[in-house]
Scaffold this active site. Sequence first.
Site, PDB file in Angstrom:
ATOM      1  N   ASP A 132       0.867  -1.178   0.000  1.00  0.00           N
ATOM      2  CA  ASP A 132       0.000   0.000   0.000  1.00  0.00           C
ATOM      3  C   ASP A 132       0.909   1.234   0.000  1.00  0.00           C
ATOM      4  O   ASP A 132       2.104   1.131   0.308  1.00  0.00           O
ATOM      5  CB  ASP A 132      -0.891  -0.022   1.236  1.00  0.00           C
ATOM      6  N   ASP A 142      -1.461  -0.896   6.028  1.00  0.00           N
ATOM      7  CA  ASP A 142      -1.926  -0.439   7.326  1.00  0.00           C
ATOM      8  C   ASP A 142      -2.735  -1.545   7.976  1.00  0.00           C
ATOM      9  O   ASP A 142      -3.630  -2.123   7.367  1.00  0.00           O
ATOM     10  CB  ASP A 142      -2.779   0.825   7.164  1.00  0.00           C
ATOM     11  N   ASP A 154      -6.375  -1.600   5.918  1.00  0.00           N
ATOM     12  CA  ASP A 154      -6.192  -2.545   4.820  1.00  0.00           C
ATOM     13  C   ASP A 154      -6.581  -3.965   5.225  1.00  0.00           C
ATOM     14  O   ASP A 154      -6.051  -4.935   4.667  1.00  0.00           O
ATOM     15  CB  ASP A 154      -4.728  -2.520   4.347  1.00  0.00           C
TER      16      ASP A 154
END
Length: 823
Positions: A507, A701, A705
């Site tokens: 991410d 995260d 996520d």
Amino acid sequence: MSPMPATCFHCGSPLPGDGAVSEPIGGEPRAMCCGGCAAAARFIAGLGLERYYHFRTSGTAAPAPDAAQWGIYDRKAALRRYTHLRPDGSCEVSVAIEGVRCAACSWLIRNVLERLPGVAEVTVRPTDGRAQIRYQPSRCTLSALLETIERLGYRPRPVDYLHEEPRRDGERRAALRRIAVAGLGMMQVMSFAAALYAGALDGIAPDLEQLLRYVSFLVATPVVLYAAYPFYQAAVRNLRHGALGMDVPVAVSIVSAYLWSAWATLRGQGAIYFDSAVMFTFLLLLGRYIEMTLRHRAGHQRESLGRLLPERVLRMSAGVAETVTPEELQVGDRMRILPGERVAADAMVVSGTSDIDEALLTGESAPRLVRCGEQICAGTVNLTGVLEADVTRVGGASTLAAVGRLLDRANADRPVAAQFADQVAAVFVAAVLVLALVIGLLWWRLDPGRAFPAVLAVLVASCPCALSLATPAALAAAIAQLARSGLLVTRSRPLQALAAADVIVFDKTGTLTRGQPRIEKMTLVATGWNSQQCRELAASLEACSTHPIARAFELPTRGDSPVTNASVTPGQGIEGWFGGVRYRIGAPRFVRELLPAAATPAPSDPQAARTHIWLGSQVEGLLAVFELQDSLRDSAANTLRQLHDLGLAIRIASGDRAEVVTAVARSLGVAEAQGGMSPADKVALVHGLQQAGQRVVVVGDGINDAPVLAAADVSIAMGSGTDLARVSADLILVGDSLRPLAQAIGSARRMTRVIRENLLWAAVYNLVAIPLAATGWLQPWTAAVGMSLSSLLVVANALRIRLPARRRGVGSPQPPAGEAIPA
């Protein structure tokens, strides 16, 4: 006149030029470096223990310059933490004493403490300066004991009894006692056995032979009945629960060898195997002790977290500081943290600025500058300034406790390889017992005299210790290695999948970037709204989110948020009601869905490299556009190169605008990057890679996520401080650096390789040793040596994981920043 000595008579430190103190000891003036040493020497002389100065081999530690507030240790919370109440009403405390350097120091401390009323027993180990003190709490206090030790010139520190160290010390001492008995017995019995073997070849008088057999019987008895007792306990426990563990053949081997030999000794004829029984016991105990040491090392890492808490803390109440224990803190209390002190609980700084050392918690060596409004975690060290902070989490809810629970979960979890090894070992033990019975029957028909030695050799040689240790030993070493580098393993099963990973998906926000975005520009769109109103509304909406972007907005500082019925759409934004109107803040497409058909269009020509956050109303349309900028982590580029060198394909999948993600990917040299992805899109990407036969690691995260982390073969979360308690990933990065990722891949691959080597060795050893034992080529004592060496080899091989890894590509040219890393 004798020359002036150069060192302090009490502590051995160099004397100051003009500040030396003279104190008469033993009828002669003695030079001391300070008043503290003079007071300590005067105290020792007053007790009539001047002989201490004749016996010691080095100086005593100088007393602390400031008298400690020992009264804190008489509070109930401190007594629960540091003392153990025995059934007879006495208390037991373990004290680590700094400055104990020789046996004379131990003698002095023991003699002084035993003179205190209520002290029943004192033992001081000069090897590690650890004192065990038993006292009657009605006649003596813990503070009096500690103050007395300090007055002698030493620095005492009670050891936390709520942790496992006292139990581990007891387990270690008991194991060493059994090893000592077994080792002494083995040396004696082996010497008798050598005489009997020589006598069998060259001849020996019958009465002398019988004497040696009886003496061997006598010496082997305490070894079999005392030293080997844990094997019998474990075997009975296994059989009681219908399981066949490795201790079953061990117990059968030792008991059968002992009983057969005792019967042959009493009859006066037949071979004896006392040497095999005691050697087998000694070597097994030695192997178990090494395994226990490895297990304790993993436990020490868990216990070291508890030692990060201070022994006392200053609690502020109406401007007055009160010294309390960390256990007495409550949420909302204000504490003052002086330079050099540890933080006692998770808290938010309300006054002061300082550098905070988080190295022992996160692995980051560089201190972090904290200001008013920032969070600090329990166990970290305040380095420079004076801070005042309001407690936000205490006890089991703190970050330190969350880290401890994650370590416990990782050590308790068992990967597939370990479960498979346990299942194989159980079947293997049953097969060996049946095989031993069959071999015994066959040899009984062929040569009865060789039946029992063959059965005993088979039982000893086939003990599945190496098979059962192959995976746990390697696993414990790998988890400890990763934790030291700042990567917590919460579940051990994915470590093997990590070793075989093909693709790693990152991410962007809060992972590759620092997760500390700032508003670079704000553009007002709607009329009737000013910038302050838009900021306050945006802050109220973002207060409902845990996404890193929410940190860019100033949260309300007074009262509750005016936004009601707020809801968060992961990866999109936040919606809420204010003044009877529905508002949204977040990604442009998310806000656009709410806007009326005739809404004001967005401003043209936006900055491509910035994250755009829209604020819109269902009634008034688009209100404002915020442009946010976040910087890359310092370690991001180098870590991605290392991962690429390890053979992993690198991808970036983010919910941010495609232009922003492309700019970040270009700066990091990543070829495959996708922006504007919803959580469902990220999950679809991972499933697509998995369907193509690739093992996928996702780094993101830990909270926002969650869907894509759950879909990955291995999930790694950025655990930022207080979020650790809510993260459910397989591995957690507890610092701000991405560097441990490459170390994790290397450690996981070494662990997998070591497990394979251990299992292969265990299989080869049994395939060779069992046929030799069954055919009579392997004697019982030789089988005992081979089995023990096999177990020791497995443990030693696992310890190789702790060694520094040889890096691939060191010294090779690195790709320039603009050159893409292949996907």
